[in-house]
Design a protein around this motif. Structure first.
Motif, PDB file in Angstrom:
ATOM      1  N   THR A 112       0.846  -1.078  -0.076  1.00  0.00           N
ATOM      2  CA  THR A 112       0.070  -0.040   0.056  1.00  0.00           C
ATOM      3  C   THR A 112       0.757   1.189  -0.074  1.00  0.00           C
ATOM      4  OG1 THR A 112      -0.384  -0.130   2.437  1.00  0.00           O
ATOM      5  CG2 THR A 112      -1.941  -1.152   1.335  1.00  0.00           C
ATOM      6  N   SER A 113       2.129   1.133   0.627  1.00  0.00           N
ATOM      7  CA  SER A 113       2.737   2.473   0.682  1.00  0.00           C
ATOM      8  C   SER A 113       3.477   2.781  -0.630  1.00  0.00           C
ATOM      9  CB  SER A 113       4.028   2.372   1.923  1.00  0.00           C
ATOM     10  OG  SER A 113       4.680   1.362   1.669  1.00  0.00           O
ATOM     11  N   TRP A 114       3.511   1.687  -1.490  1.00  0.00           N
ATOM     12  CA  TRP A 114       4.208   1.932  -2.850  1.00  0.00           C
ATOM     13  C   TRP A 114       3.422   2.814  -3.683  1.00  0.00           C
ATOM     14  CZ3 TRP A 114       8.726   1.499  -5.167  1.00  0.00           C
ATOM     15  CH2 TRP A 114       8.733   1.543  -6.382  1.00  0.00           C
ATOM     16  N   GLY A 115       2.139   2.760  -3.592  1.00  0.00           N
ATOM     17  CA  GLY A 115       1.323   3.594  -4.450  1.00  0.00           C
ATOM     18  C   GLY A 115       1.353   4.981  -3.771  1.00  0.00           C
ATOM     19  N   PHE A 116       1.395   5.247  -2.316  1.00  0.00           N
ATOM     20  CA  PHE A 116       1.459   6.428  -1.512  1.00  0.00           C
ATOM     21  C   PHE A 116       2.833   7.024  -2.102  1.00  0.00           C
ATOM     22  CE2 PHE A 116       3.473   8.216   2.409  1.00  0.00           C
ATOM     23  CZ  PHE A 116       2.474   9.219   2.597  1.00  0.00           C
ATOM     24  N   ALA A 117       4.002   6.395  -2.075  1.00  0.00           N
ATOM     25  CA  ALA A 117       5.024   6.837  -2.643  1.00  0.00           C
ATOM     26  C   ALA A 117       5.030   7.399  -4.128  1.00  0.00           C
ATOM     27  CB  ALA A 117       6.396   6.065  -2.338  1.00  0.00           C
ATOM     28  N   MET A 118       4.556   6.559  -5.179  1.00  0.00           N
ATOM     29  CA  MET A 118       4.273   6.972  -6.366  1.00  0.00           C
ATOM     30  C   MET A 118       3.519   8.223  -6.663  1.00  0.00           C
ATOM     31  SD  MET A 118       6.185   5.081  -8.376  1.00  0.00           S
ATOM     32  CE  MET A 118       5.292   5.458  -9.907  1.00  0.00           C
ATOM     33  N   MET A 119       2.471   8.380  -5.978  1.00  0.00           N
ATOM     34  CA  MET A 119       1.746   9.631  -5.895  1.00  0.00           C
ATOM     35  C   MET A 119       2.550  10.751  -5.490  1.00  0.00           C
ATOM     36  SD  MET A 119      -1.908  10.259  -4.086  1.00  0.00           S
ATOM     37  CE  MET A 119      -2.805   8.743  -4.646  1.00  0.00           C
ATOM     38  N   SER A 120       3.338  10.814  -4.425  1.00  0.00           N
ATOM     39  CA  SER A 120       4.287  11.834  -4.037  1.00  0.00           C
ATOM     40  C   SER A 120       5.175  12.035  -5.154  1.00  0.00           C
ATOM     41  CB  SER A 120       4.689  11.241  -2.624  1.00  0.00           C
ATOM     42  OG  SER A 120       5.728  12.351  -2.423  1.00  0.00           O
ATOM     43  N   TRP A 121       5.569  10.989  -5.943  1.00  0.00           N
ATOM     44  CA  TRP A 121       6.679  11.153  -6.787  1.00  0.00           C
ATOM     45  C   TRP A 121       6.242  12.072  -8.106  1.00  0.00           C
ATOM     46  CZ3 TRP A 121       7.408   8.422 -11.735  1.00  0.00           C
ATOM     47  CH2 TRP A 121       8.159   8.810 -12.339  1.00  0.00           C
ATOM     48  N   GLU A 122       4.756  11.481  -8.388  1.00  0.00           N
ATOM     49  CA  GLU A 122       4.342  12.135  -9.759  1.00  0.00           C
ATOM     50  C   GLU A 122       3.643  13.532  -9.400  1.00  0.00           C
ATOM     51  OE1 GLU A 122       1.098   9.083 -10.366  1.00  0.00           O
ATOM     52  OE2 GLU A 122       2.348   7.553 -11.023  1.00  0.00           O
ATOM     53  N   GLN A 123       3.647  13.946  -8.094  1.00  0.00           N
ATOM     54  CA  GLN A 123       3.102  15.153  -8.022  1.00  0.00           C
ATOM     55  C   GLN A 123       4.412  16.033  -7.610  1.00  0.00           C
ATOM     56  OE1 GLN A 123       0.374  14.829  -4.749  1.00  0.00           O
ATOM     57  NE2 GLN A 123      -1.307  13.853  -5.901  1.00  0.00           N
ATOM     58  N   ASN A 124       5.455  15.606  -7.504  1.00  0.00           N
ATOM     59  CA  ASN A 124       6.517  16.120  -7.110  1.00  0.00           C
ATOM     60  C   ASN A 124       6.481  16.812  -5.790  1.00  0.00           C
ATOM     61  OD1 ASN A 124       9.204  17.001  -7.128  1.00  0.00           O
ATOM     62  ND2 ASN A 124       8.968  18.683  -8.587  1.00  0.00           N
ATOM     63  N   GLU A 125       6.027  16.168  -4.903  1.00  0.00           N
ATOM     64  CA  GLU A 125       5.526  16.739  -3.615  1.00  0.00           C
ATOM     65  C   GLU A 125       6.771  17.252  -2.780  1.00  0.00           C
ATOM     66  OE1 GLU A 125       3.456  15.400   0.613  1.00  0.00           O
ATOM     67  OE2 GLU A 125       4.012  13.686  -0.796  1.00  0.00           O
ATOM     68  N   GLN A 126       6.389  18.643  -2.513  1.00  0.00           N
ATOM     69  CA  GLN A 126       7.300  19.286  -1.832  1.00  0.00           C
ATOM     70  C   GLN A 126       7.005  19.570  -0.274  1.00  0.00           C
ATOM     71  OE1 GLN A 126      10.346  20.313  -3.420  1.00  0.00           O
ATOM     72  NE2 GLN A 126       9.283  18.856  -5.003  1.00  0.00           N
ATOM     73  N   SER A 127       8.017  19.942   0.345  1.00  0.00           N
ATOM     74  CA  SER A 127       8.068  20.308   1.888  1.00  0.00           C
ATOM     75  C   SER A 127       6.851  21.424   2.122  1.00  0.00           C
ATOM     76  CB  SER A 127       9.161  20.696   2.575  1.00  0.00           C
ATOM     77  OG  SER A 127       9.087  20.968   3.799  1.00  0.00           O
ATOM     78  N   SER A 128       6.224  21.381   3.154  1.00  0.00           N
ATOM     79  CA  SER A 128       5.431  22.626   3.188  1.00  0.00           C
ATOM     80  C   SER A 128       6.104  23.595   3.941  1.00  0.00           C
ATOM     81  CB  SER A 128       4.249  22.109   4.420  1.00  0.00           C
ATOM     82  OG  SER A 128       4.580  21.591   5.404  1.00  0.00           O
ATOM     83  N   ASN A 129       7.390  23.515   4.326  1.00  0.00           N
ATOM     84  CA  ASN A 129       8.128  24.538   4.922  1.00  0.00           C
ATOM     85  C   ASN A 129       9.105  25.127   4.033  1.00  0.00           C
ATOM     86  OD1 ASN A 129       7.342  23.942   7.672  1.00  0.00           O
ATOM     87  ND2 ASN A 129       8.723  21.922   7.528  1.00  0.00           N
ATOM     88  N   TYR A 130       8.971  26.478   3.935  1.00  0.00           N
ATOM     89  CA  TYR A 130       9.937  27.403   3.028  1.00  0.00           C
ATOM     90  C   TYR A 130      11.212  26.895   3.019  1.00  0.00           C
ATOM     91  CZ  TYR A 130      12.361  31.090   0.823  1.00  0.00           C
ATOM     92  OH  TYR A 130      13.037  31.877  -0.183  1.00  0.00           O
ATOM     93  N   GLY A 131      11.740  26.424   1.902  1.00  0.00           N
ATOM     94  CA  GLY A 131      13.115  26.165   1.558  1.00  0.00           C
ATOM     95  C   GLY A 131      13.392  24.760   1.974  1.00  0.00           C
TER      96      GLY A 131
END
Length: 199
Positions: A112-131
């Motif tokens: 289940t975490s593989w899909g979670f990680a792939m979604m993050s990669w596809e969205q190029n998820e970034q930190s909510s903190n500046y920088g």
């Protein structure tokens, strides 16, 4: 059984190398933490990226060293109960625990975490903190770590069955002994016959 024990030794060697390697990241994290503290005090400056690197490193240690922890028998258990049981009862409990709890849970989380990680990669998820840092690389550690834990669970299951069959000595009663046994096993040739009787 010899082929299965060879597989078990190979898995033990792999998790030992990975675990011992990532353990050094604790020192790296401590150095970075100290550096951040000094920079904040002396230069009144800080970086969210360096702060996030610290929890990245601790996450890597926690996740990737877990299979090695299982291999050397350092995982948490209720010793006050466990030590009162006979070896046969302990072996049966571990056999049931690995088969019906550890392996299914590790496989489910890894899957289940593989899909979670792939979604993050596809969205190029970034930190909510500046920088801050991108989030997807660290999220891929979750499925990787749990597949490694699943593999180590298979290794432990093989060894437990071998012990109950009399193909391995039951000398994993203490963490120190377990660590010594894992170390000695890593030095054996892959196709060496296991100690004890041969079937």
């Amino acid at each position: 059984m010899r082929a299965l024990l060879a597989l078990s030794r190979w898995i033990d060697n792999a998790t030992r190398i990975i675990g011992q390697s990532v353990a050094w990241l604790v020192i790296v994290a401590a150095v970075i933490s100290a550096g951040n503290a000094v920079v904040r005090k002396l230069l009144d400056s800080s970086s969210n990226a360096w702060l996030e690197v610290q929890w990245w490193l601790f996450a890597a240690v926690f996740l990737l060293a877990a299979p090695w922890t299982l291999a050397i028998n350092e995982h948490i258990r209720i010793d006050i109960v466990n030590e009162r049981l006979s070896k046969r009862t302990r072996n049966i409990i571990e056999l049931i625990g690995h088969t019906f709890f550890l392996l299914p849970t590790a496989a489910l989380i890894a899957y289940t975490s593989w899909g979670f990680a792939m979604m993050s990669w596809e969205q190029n998820e970034q930190s909510s903190n500046y920088g801050g840092l991108p989030q997807w690389p660290i999220k891929f550690l979750i499925p990787i770590a749990f597949w490694l834990l699943f593999a180590q669970g298979i290794s432990e299951l093989i060894k437990r069955i071998a012990i109950m069959r009399g193909d391995l000595p039951d000398d994993r009663d203490t963490p120190a002994t377990a660590q010594q046994q894992a170390s000695e096993a890593s030095e054996l040739p892959i196709l060496a016959p296991p100690p004890g009787k041969h079937n």
